[in-house]
Design a protein around this motif. Sequence first.
Motif, PDB file in Angstrom:
ATOM      1  N   SER A  53       0.859  -1.184   0.000  1.00  0.00           N
ATOM      2  CA  SER A  53       0.000   0.000   0.000  1.00  0.00           C
ATOM      3  C   SER A  53       0.892   1.229   0.000  1.00  0.00           C
ATOM      4  O   SER A  53       1.706   1.406   0.920  1.00  0.00           O
ATOM      5  CB  SER A  53      -0.919   0.018   1.230  1.00  0.00           C
ATOM      6  OG  SER A  53      -1.812  -1.077   1.220  1.00  0.00           O
ATOM      7  N   LEU A  54       0.736   2.068  -1.007  1.00  0.00           N
ATOM      8  CA  LEU A  54       1.527   3.285  -1.134  1.00  0.00           C
ATOM      9  C   LEU A  54       0.607   4.504  -1.087  1.00  0.00           C
ATOM     10  O   LEU A  54      -0.493   4.479  -1.647  1.00  0.00           O
ATOM     11  CB  LEU A  54       2.291   3.315  -2.463  1.00  0.00           C
ATOM     12  CG  LEU A  54       3.243   2.162  -2.765  1.00  0.00           C
ATOM     13  CD1 LEU A  54       3.880   2.373  -4.140  1.00  0.00           C
ATOM     14  CD2 LEU A  54       4.317   2.038  -1.690  1.00  0.00           C
ATOM     15  N   GLY A  55       1.079   5.546  -0.448  1.00  0.00           N
ATOM     16  CA  GLY A  55       0.418   6.841  -0.499  1.00  0.00           C
ATOM     17  C   GLY A  55       1.419   7.864  -1.001  1.00  0.00           C
ATOM     18  O   GLY A  55       2.539   7.946  -0.477  1.00  0.00           O
ATOM     19  N   TYR A  56       1.046   8.635  -2.022  1.00  0.00           N
ATOM     20  CA  TYR A  56       2.010   9.560  -2.611  1.00  0.00           C
ATOM     21  C   TYR A  56       1.437  10.964  -2.683  1.00  0.00           C
ATOM     22  O   TYR A  56       0.269  11.167  -3.035  1.00  0.00           O
ATOM     23  CB  TYR A  56       2.391   9.105  -4.018  1.00  0.00           C
ATOM     24  CG  TYR A  56       3.539   9.905  -4.606  1.00  0.00           C
ATOM     25  CD1 TYR A  56       4.792   9.900  -3.998  1.00  0.00           C
ATOM     26  CD2 TYR A  56       3.356  10.685  -5.743  1.00  0.00           C
ATOM     27  CE1 TYR A  56       5.841  10.642  -4.518  1.00  0.00           C
ATOM     28  CE2 TYR A  56       4.408  11.420  -6.282  1.00  0.00           C
ATOM     29  CZ  TYR A  56       5.642  11.399  -5.655  1.00  0.00           C
ATOM     30  OH  TYR A  56       6.690  12.139  -6.164  1.00  0.00           O
ATOM     31  N   VAL A 183      -3.531   8.438  -4.349  1.00  0.00           N
ATOM     32  CA  VAL A 183      -3.042   9.692  -4.941  1.00  0.00           C
ATOM     33  C   VAL A 183      -4.160  10.726  -4.913  1.00  0.00           C
ATOM     34  O   VAL A 183      -5.332  10.387  -4.736  1.00  0.00           O
ATOM     35  CB  VAL A 183      -2.559   9.468  -6.390  1.00  0.00           C
ATOM     36  CG1 VAL A 183      -1.339   8.559  -6.419  1.00  0.00           C
ATOM     37  CG2 VAL A 183      -3.682   8.903  -7.259  1.00  0.00           C
ATOM     38  N   PRO A 184      -3.831  11.997  -5.099  1.00  0.00           N
ATOM     39  CA  PRO A 184      -4.886  13.016  -5.149  1.00  0.00           C
ATOM     40  C   PRO A 184      -5.863  12.775  -6.291  1.00  0.00           C
ATOM     41  O   PRO A 184      -5.505  12.223  -7.336  1.00  0.00           O
ATOM     42  CB  PRO A 184      -4.099  14.317  -5.366  1.00  0.00           C
ATOM     43  CG  PRO A 184      -2.730  14.033  -4.840  1.00  0.00           C
ATOM     44  CD  PRO A 184      -2.485  12.590  -5.159  1.00  0.00           C
ATOM     45  N   ALA A 185      -7.108  13.189  -6.098  1.00  0.00           N
ATOM     46  CA  ALA A 185      -8.112  13.069  -7.151  1.00  0.00           C
ATOM     47  C   ALA A 185      -7.643  13.805  -8.395  1.00  0.00           C
ATOM     48  O   ALA A 185      -7.021  14.868  -8.316  1.00  0.00           O
ATOM     49  CB  ALA A 185      -9.447  13.629  -6.668  1.00  0.00           C
ATOM     50  N   GLY A 186      -7.916  13.222  -9.552  1.00  0.00           N
ATOM     51  CA  GLY A 186      -7.498  13.806 -10.816  1.00  0.00           C
ATOM     52  C   GLY A 186      -6.188  13.270 -11.329  1.00  0.00           C
ATOM     53  O   GLY A 186      -5.803  13.542 -12.468  1.00  0.00           O
ATOM     54  N   VAL A 187      -5.494  12.488 -10.491  1.00  0.00           N
ATOM     55  CA  VAL A 187      -4.225  11.886 -10.879  1.00  0.00           C
ATOM     56  C   VAL A 187      -4.426  10.381 -11.012  1.00  0.00           C
ATOM     57  O   VAL A 187      -5.080   9.761 -10.173  1.00  0.00           O
ATOM     58  CB  VAL A 187      -3.126  12.188  -9.837  1.00  0.00           C
ATOM     59  CG1 VAL A 187      -1.825  11.497 -10.199  1.00  0.00           C
ATOM     60  CG2 VAL A 187      -2.914  13.691  -9.712  1.00  0.00           C
TER      61      VAL A 187
END
Length: 454
Positions: A53-56, A183-187
């Motif tokens: 699980s990655l958060g960027y 990731v942020p929405a839109g990415v």
Amino acid sequence: MSRGSRLLGMALAVLVLASVAAASAAAAPEQPSEPFFPRSGNRGYDVEHYDVSLGYQPRSGMLTARDVIEARATSGLSKFSLDLDGLKVTSVGVDGEAAEYTRGRGKVKVVPATRIAKGEAFTVELRYQGVPRKVIDPDGSPEGWYRTKDGAVGVGEPVGTAAWLACNNAPRDKASLDIQISVPAGVKAVSNGRLVSREKVGGRVRWSWSEPQPMATYLALVDIGRGRLVQGRVGKLPTWTLIDPKLAKASRAAIASLPAIIRWESHIYGPYPFSAAGSVVDVADLEYALETQSRPIYAFAPDRTTVVHETAHQWFGDSVSLERWPNIWLNEGLATWTQWYFAEQHGGRSAQQVFAELYRRPASATGFWNPPPGHPGQAKNLFAVSTYVRGAMTLQALRDKIGTHELLRILRSWATEHRYANGDIEEFMALAERVSGERLRGFFQRWLFERGKP
């Protein structure tokens, strides 16, 4: 290259082609996996699965990770190590118990609370964070983690995956992968295998991908950025393709040829080996393409020849993987010859014409003929042009010696008999002799292992 070609090697090979063709339990944690990168990998265990699980955060470049590794001990383990480059480890657990750990030279050295017996399955959970970094290979080319204007790219041939994934970073240890990327929405966030789900969580989106077939760690992919993710099919095979808008027009024709390329290569080498396919085309300062498993990445708008090469790596390099890096010819030589044969079968020059043009290169062209493709000698030579071009010439010379039908039988048998496993050049030579019924050791010695023009 892969970078399946690898990319530096791939780029060099494409230029050339364009010009002519259009131990003990205590010792186990420190035992090297292979000669070119002796600090990478650990033979004390085999990984069976990674659940990551990655958060960027694209603006800061900060990565947070939870990595759960399912493995089986190949010797008794009172300690073992994982490869992880640069990031800060915040916790390590083994089978649900907190474990002691230290860092050192790209390693996480783990001491489990309870000794692990030989043959025993165990689970390691690591949490870590930080800003991942680029890795510079011995040949000077980059890999690892790249920040881009709209996100990041994570690629790893030969050892750069450890820039973002705690792993047993050796090609012989293949494992399945489930990966979730927030990731942020839109990415968009793309990885290997099939897209399992896409979930909105607050102002972010979690992309979940699954690669159920065994994969060498250097073939893992993360691509984060903007663009249109398109789902399609090649027969019953699902495909996902992400293309940076800046490269969409220039790459459209080559990427559109992927279904036909998959069908053609499946016809000659056997069924496509994975449960998904596709492409990633992204603007990144890599200058190469890489055969990341099930979904090659192109850091430029590729031509059809490059797509043929990287797709061929799905059989040769991905499904059938190296035992050790000195055997890189089994990846690059076979993929490059596939380019030549594809062109021959699709209205281009014959592979023999390409061979003849190349063979006229003088023996003094040392950068072309040396090092011998069967053993590059040093890590910096892994992706030398000779690995690709003299490597492919070896197969064409073999074709001239035993015939097209027999050569294709050898390549299909190699892809079939070693499917999802590993192989080395010695095994390939033995297979060639068995299938052809001819004695070929002298031939392979001249073409693969002797310096100078064969």
